[in-house]
Design an enzyme around this catalytic site. Structure first.
Site, PDB file in Angstrom:
ATOM      1  N   GLY A 104     -46.473   0.601-105.796  1.00  0.00           N
ATOM      2  CA  GLY A 104     -46.630  -0.432-106.817  1.00  0.00           C
ATOM      3  C   GLY A 104     -47.251  -1.701-106.254  1.00  0.00           C
ATOM      4  O   GLY A 104     -47.080  -2.027-105.079  1.00  0.00           O
TER       5      GLY A 104
ATOM      6  N   ARG B 296     -49.683   6.458-105.685  1.00  0.00           N
ATOM      7  CA  ARG B 296     -48.378   6.929-105.230  1.00  0.00           C
ATOM      8  C   ARG B 296     -48.417   8.334-104.626  1.00  0.00           C
ATOM      9  O   ARG B 296     -47.377   8.955-104.457  1.00  0.00           O
ATOM     10  CB  ARG B 296     -47.381   6.907-106.394  1.00  0.00           C
TER      11      ARG B 296
ATOM     12  N   ASP C 204     -40.669   4.433 -99.286  1.00  0.00           N
ATOM     13  CA  ASP C 204     -41.215   5.797 -99.283  1.00  0.00           C
ATOM     14  C   ASP C 204     -42.551   5.867 -98.538  1.00  0.00           C
ATOM     15  O   ASP C 204     -42.798   6.801 -97.778  1.00  0.00           O
ATOM     16  CB  ASP C 204     -41.409   6.302-100.723  1.00  0.00           C
TER      17      ASP C 204
ATOM     18  N   LYS D  22     -44.001  -3.793 -97.910  1.00  0.00           N
ATOM     19  CA  LYS D  22     -44.395  -4.295 -99.230  1.00  0.00           C
ATOM     20  C   LYS D  22     -43.433  -3.795-100.291  1.00  0.00           C
ATOM     21  O   LYS D  22     -43.039  -2.629-100.234  1.00  0.00           O
ATOM     22  CB  LYS D  22     -45.796  -3.774 -99.546  1.00  0.00           C
ATOM     23  N   THR D  23     -43.013  -4.579-101.197  1.00  0.00           N
ATOM     24  CA  THR D  23     -42.447  -4.186-102.483  1.00  0.00           C
ATOM     25  C   THR D  23     -41.791  -5.392-103.129  1.00  0.00           C
ATOM     26  O   THR D  23     -41.045  -6.135-102.477  1.00  0.00           O
ATOM     27  CB  THR D  23     -41.431  -3.015-102.435  1.00  0.00           C
TER      28      THR D  23
ATOM     29  N   ASP E 194     -39.534  -5.192-105.073  1.00  0.00           N
ATOM     30  CA  ASP E 194     -38.122  -4.855-105.291  1.00  0.00           C
ATOM     31  C   ASP E 194     -37.191  -5.518-104.273  1.00  0.00           C
ATOM     32  O   ASP E 194     -35.994  -5.628-104.509  1.00  0.00           O
ATOM     33  CB  ASP E 194     -37.914  -3.335-105.222  1.00  0.00           C
TER      34      ASP E 194
END
Ligand code: FBP
Length: 554
Positions: free
Chosen positions: A81, A145, A176, A202-203, A205
């Protein structure tokens, strides 16, 4: 492309680097620690990562003289993402490479890991790079992804690496994608291939963190973007005094985004999935908790409010967690049988026969529209796509039904009119905040230094982030150190462990100390928009989560 005045101004922004990296490459050295271990399952990990397991933590220091003049060809991939700052990671790698040797090359693989498998690439030139400095989004080379998992995919990645004679590949991704980076690093060493693999955290979240990774990039900008919107909604709610706003926030499993937004905005309610799980709350109990706040506010004449809901909530309600686990395994094991079900009724019958009794009952109790969302395709890593489950609408329906019962019994006299929102995509491509712009550029530069040092299977680590950028430290940690075995697609697989909200951590405690007051009293905070120019305390402030977590170390 039309360029806005802000975009033009951001092109000229010079990201801040830690003092240790802002020197001549010849005066940067490296310090290596002791061998490391994975967080669990050491025996199995040593076997799976026979060549790359247990490397030491690396840290860049001044003075020893790193040999970074070699001409290098490096590939870069944006994976998963979008998260604000990705382009600055690329800029950091690019500038590092060119500072080392102006003939070094950076190859961008397009559309995520599939770009490496399919050899779909673009050569990153100075003018191309300059169009994306300090800009949000991943549109420079795109993202995807795709997971590199089959022997054919690994072989194709190797063929691309050989074709370009890649000295290294940088994978910019979440847990992941960095797991994939670790596997690829191991594969290349096993095949005797020179290509090193370096990960970058990175994320949005915020769930890829540990002692060495204080935060993943993008969390800062995304939470500030959502907090601005939530603050605006709070002000609207308090002006009109007629709606309850149920706002679902992205973040996948972890509730870090919702928690940070609560600390920023002081809403009436913020659910924390990890707490729901720890307290073994049923869906009914979660709804009941909301009802009690709505009723208490109504008793004061306040028929309005703001409730934040982490997108992964549903996965943490114990009966639903078991259901999702069973569904993931079943849909992986009997994919063809499930695909043969011609409609939702056939799918329900199939599930009633193949799920445990408790899970079949939990599935049957869900409204049909929500139940269908549980059956949508898993992502390539086997995760249910929680962003597509409309938990906010489910909760509104449950709260409405319960309030109607209470009204009938004469126990509630208020009005409840609710609006549902989902904030996710609104924040993932914003112009990176100064924090993310600086952090990402430093991560990219660090990734280049790890490559120059000849390391593989590492993730770039920039620390001390609650201090000003010049005092940040930079280095790398072996990816295997962050891994354990978990159940995926019905099998035990090596994965990087997700960092969930800790209920004994400072951010959660700070929230828990205030939430009862915020529930009844209207005490909203309005953070306003991200500021890029102005005083440092306004423009460079990190998140509350980072400030509180790093304060513990002082
Ligand atoms: P990453 O973990 O790849 O960084 O993705 C984060 C995220 O934004 C989650 O918060 C969300 O659940 C998911 O991506 C949505 O995925 P998609 O972009 O494929 O719709």
């Amino acid at each position: 492309m039309n360029i806005s005045p802000l975009q033009k101004a951001r092109y000229a922004y010079k990201p801040k680097l830690p003092a240790v990296l802002a020197k001549d490459l010849a005066s940067i050295g490296i310090e290596l620690g002791k061998p490391t271990d994975s967080i669990a399952d050491k025996g199995e990990m040593k076997k799976i990562f026979a060549a790359t397991y247990g490397k030491p933590v690396a840290r860049f220091v001044k003075g020893k003289g790193l040999d970074a003049q070699k001409k290098l060809t490096v590939g870069v991939i944006l994976s998963g993402g979008q998260a604000p700052g990705g382009h600055n990671v690329i800029a950091g790698i690019f500038d590092g490479l060119k500072a080392g040797n102006k003939n070094s090359k950076l190859v961008g693989f397009k559309g995520g890991p599939s770009g490496l498998i399919e050899d779909d690439f673009v050569l990153i030139t100075a003018s191309f790079m300059n169009e994306y400095r300090n800009a949000g989004g991943f549109d420079m080379i795109g993202s995807g992804r795709t997971k590199i998992e089959t022997p054919e995919q690994f072989a194709a990645a190797l063929a691309t690496a050989k074709k370009h004679s890649l000295d290294a590949i940088v994978i910019i991704g979440g847990d992941d994608s960095n797991t994939n980076a670790a596997l690829l690093a191991e594969y290349f060493v096993g095949k005797g291939e020179k290509t090193q693999v370096i990960g970058v955290p990175k994320t949005i979240d915020g769930d890829l963190k540990n002692e060495y990774i204080e935060t993943s990039f993008g969390f800062d900008t995304a939470t500030k973007t959502y907090a601005e919107l939530i603050g605006n909604i709070e002000r609207d709610a308090n002006s009109a005094k007629k709606y309850w706003h149920f706002i679902k926030l992205m973040g996948r499993s972890a509730s870090h985004i919702a928690l940070e937004c609560a600390l920023e905005c002081s809403p009436n309610i913020c659910l924390i999935s990890e707490e729901v799980e720890a307290k073994k709350m049923t869906l009914k109990a979660v709804a009941e908790g909301i009802v009690s706040v709505v009723a208490a506010r109504a008793a004061n004449g306040d028929n309005f409010g703001v409730a934040l809901i982490p997108e992964g909530l549903i996965e943490f309600v114990p009966e639903i967690k078991v259901l999702i686990g069973e569904l993931n395994d079943l849909l992986a094991a009997k994919a063809a049988d499930f695909a043969a079900c011609k409609d939702f009724d056939a799918q329900k019958a199939f599930l009633a026969k193949n799920l445990s009794k408790a899970s079949a009952a939990a599935f049957a109790a869900l409204p049909a529209e929500i139940a269908k969302q549980f059956l949508m395709d898993r992502d390539p890593h086997g995760n249910v796509q929680v962003s597509r489950i409309e938990t906010e609408k489910l909760l509104i329906a449950m709260v409405e039904a319960r309030l109607a019962e209470l009204k009938k019994a004469g126990k509630y006299k208020g009005k409840f009119s609710a609006l549902a929102h989902f904030f996710g995509y609104e924040g993932r491509c914003a112009f990176p905040s100064n924090f993310d712009a600086d952090y990402c550029y430093s991560l990219g530069y660090t990734a280049f230094l790890l490559i120059a040092e000849g390391l593989t299977g590492y993730i770039a680590s920039v620390r001390n982030l609650n201090k000003s950028a010049k005092d940040w430290t930079a280095g790398g940690i072996p990816l295997t150190m962050m891994m354990n075995l978990e159940q995926r697609h019905g099998e035990k697989k090596p994965v990087i462990k997700k960092a969930l909200v800790e209920l004994d951590g400072k951010p959660f405690k700070a929230f828990a100390a205030k939430r009862e007051e915020w529930a009844v009293k209207t005490a909203y905070t309005f953070p306003g928009a991200i500021q890029y120019y102005g005083p440092a305390e306004v423009c460079d402030r990190p998140t509350f989560t980072l400030e509180l977590e790093q304060a513990k170390k002082k």
